[in-house]
Write a protein that holds these residues in place. Sequence first.
Motif, PDB file in Angstrom:
ATOM      1  N   ARG A  22       8.614   7.603   9.106  1.00 25.59           N
ATOM      2  CA  ARG A  22       7.691   6.705   9.795  1.00 25.59           C
ATOM      3  C   ARG A  22       7.491   7.110  11.259  1.00 25.59           C
ATOM      4  O   ARG A  22       8.431   7.525  11.941  1.00 25.59           O
ATOM      5  CB  ARG A  22       8.221   5.269   9.717  1.00 25.59           C
ATOM      6  N   ALA A  53      -2.045  -2.077   3.322  1.00 20.61           N
ATOM      7  CA  ALA A  53      -1.199  -1.149   4.063  1.00 20.61           C
ATOM      8  C   ALA A  53      -0.980   0.139   3.286  1.00 20.61           C
ATOM      9  O   ALA A  53      -1.017   1.236   3.851  1.00 20.61           O
ATOM     10  CB  ALA A  53       0.141  -1.808   4.386  1.00 20.61           C
ATOM     11  N   GLN A  54      -0.748   0.030   1.982  1.00 21.88           N
ATOM     12  CA  GLN A  54      -0.543   1.226   1.156  1.00 21.88           C
ATOM     13  C   GLN A  54      -1.734   2.172   1.229  1.00 21.88           C
ATOM     14  O   GLN A  54      -1.573   3.389   1.290  1.00 21.88           O
ATOM     15  CB  GLN A  54      -0.314   0.822  -0.296  1.00 21.88           C
ATOM     16  N   ASP A  57      -2.103   3.527   5.103  1.00 25.02           N
ATOM     17  CA  ASP A  57      -0.947   4.186   5.704  1.00 25.02           C
ATOM     18  C   ASP A  57      -1.030   5.710   5.771  1.00 25.02           C
ATOM     19  O   ASP A  57      -0.702   6.284   6.817  1.00 25.02           O
ATOM     20  CB  ASP A  57       0.322   3.755   4.951  1.00 25.02           C
ATOM     21  N   CYS A  60      -3.241   6.768   8.907  1.00 30.91           N
ATOM     22  CA  CYS A  60      -3.102   6.133  10.222  1.00 30.91           C
ATOM     23  C   CYS A  60      -1.785   6.492  10.894  1.00 30.91           C
ATOM     24  O   CYS A  60      -0.748   6.622  10.236  1.00 30.91           O
ATOM     25  CB  CYS A  60      -3.195   4.610  10.088  1.00 30.91           C
ATOM     26  N   LEU A  63      -0.446   0.966  12.337  1.00 39.53           N
ATOM     27  CA  LEU A  63      -1.070  -0.174  11.683  1.00 39.53           C
ATOM     28  C   LEU A  63      -0.801  -1.410  12.535  1.00 39.53           C
ATOM     29  O   LEU A  63       0.340  -1.659  12.932  1.00 39.53           O
ATOM     30  CB  LEU A  63      -0.510  -0.383  10.279  1.00 39.53           C
ATOM     31  N   VAL A  94       2.970  -5.968   5.343  1.00 42.37           N
ATOM     32  CA  VAL A  94       2.451  -4.665   5.770  1.00 42.37           C
ATOM     33  C   VAL A  94       3.574  -3.642   5.892  1.00 42.37           C
ATOM     34  O   VAL A  94       3.417  -2.478   5.501  1.00 42.37           O
ATOM     35  CB  VAL A  94       1.679  -4.810   7.097  1.00 42.37           C
ATOM     36  N   SER A  98       3.983   0.104   3.717  1.00 40.02           N
ATOM     37  CA  SER A  98       3.767   1.329   4.492  1.00 40.02           C
ATOM     38  C   SER A  98       5.062   2.122   4.616  1.00 40.02           C
ATOM     39  O   SER A  98       6.152   1.577   4.476  1.00 40.02           O
ATOM     40  CB  SER A  98       3.229   0.979   5.888  1.00 40.02           C
ATOM     41  N   TRP A  99       4.917   3.402   4.897  1.00 42.79           N
ATOM     42  CA  TRP A  99       6.089   4.265   5.052  1.00 42.79           C
ATOM     43  C   TRP A  99       5.859   5.350   6.089  1.00 42.79           C
ATOM     44  O   TRP A  99       6.784   6.024   6.504  1.00 42.79           O
ATOM     45  CB  TRP A  99       6.441   4.928   3.721  1.00 42.79           C
ATOM     46  N   ASN A 100       4.625   5.495   6.546  1.00 39.11           N
ATOM     47  CA  ASN A 100       4.276   6.554   7.488  1.00 39.11           C
ATOM     48  C   ASN A 100       3.940   6.007   8.878  1.00 39.11           C
ATOM     49  O   ASN A 100       4.443   6.499   9.890  1.00 39.11           O
ATOM     50  CB  ASN A 100       3.071   7.339   6.957  1.00 39.11           C
ATOM     51  N   ALA A 101       3.097   4.992   8.932  1.00 40.35           N
ATOM     52  CA  ALA A 101       2.578   4.495  10.203  1.00 40.35           C
ATOM     53  C   ALA A 101       3.576   3.604  10.931  1.00 40.35           C
ATOM     54  O   ALA A 101       4.386   2.909  10.312  1.00 40.35           O
ATOM     55  CB  ALA A 101       1.283   3.721   9.959  1.00 40.35           C
ATOM     56  N   VAL A 103       4.245   0.244  12.738  1.00 41.85           N
ATOM     57  CA  VAL A 103       3.659  -1.081  12.532  1.00 41.85           C
ATOM     58  C   VAL A 103       3.934  -1.972  13.732  1.00 41.85           C
ATOM     59  O   VAL A 103       5.084  -2.130  14.166  1.00 41.85           O
ATOM     60  CB  VAL A 103       4.210  -1.749  11.252  1.00 41.85           C
TER      61      VAL A 103
END
Length: 290
Positions: A22, A53-54, A57, A60, A63, A94, A98-101, A103
């Motif tokens: 992330r 979010a999925q 993500d 982005c 988020l 959210v 998500s796992w990348n952005a 938050v």
Amino acid sequence: MSKIVIDTDTSRATPTPLPGKRMTVPKIAAMKRGPGIAMEPLVMLTAYTMRQAQLLDPHCDMLLVGDSLGNVIYGLDSTVPVTLDMMINHGAAVVRGSWNAQVTVDMPFGSYEESKEVAFRNASRILKETGASAVKLEGGEAMAETIQFLTSRGIPVIGHVGLTPQAINVLGGYRARGKDDAEAEKIMRDAKAVDDAGAFCIVIEGVMEEIASTVTKAVSAPTIGIGASRDCDGQVLVTEDMLGLFERVPRFVKRYHDLAGEMTDAVTRYAAEVRSRSFPTEDQSYRPTK
């Protein structure tokens, strides 16, 4: 006690996330090394639900669980009635999706203005109960002491200057800010105060283009524009606006799709098939296996 195991291959709510690390607050802040323009623009969109979010993500850097959910999700006239519980519930969803952005969750009106101690109590609750890594709050010079108080105690903060929707009752409308010298000077003072207080990012909303560009060059923190300037270090839009889910959107929004039109078409076809009894078909019905 037996452990509950969820089948991630079949569950809508908990599909297997793609592997990845992330985006962090320090990494975002480091994208801009002092006053000037970031090397690569930051991409931010709003998100309010797990599934949204999925889908957002992978594309982005950030988020934002914005208090705009009051308008978009709940049909409220402004963001003022949005509650802390509403923000926490959507923020947690959210984060789960998500796992990348990175938050960030908006602090709603009334949750931080009273005192820096109240702001810390509510901001820490947001981070604990959502898993987000930062909060956003509106206001410039008036909020600088609070921002410094939060950041020095381990709560990363995104500032928000220019058009501040939570102050709509004082501003008297959503018009662009900075059309006269007094407003332009105030926006600059607000941005500098938020920057000096330790905000790791600053949202600049609804201001004249030249002002947003000048502010971006003057502050050390990356700036995120919305109705501001392409010179900002990143951009954010309300996702439902850019996807064309609403007929009326602010002037600064570019519609990248007509999702409302596609939804209307799909629902029209569904309704027609139900009324003609052509849905469900054998493919959607359970029958004994031969």
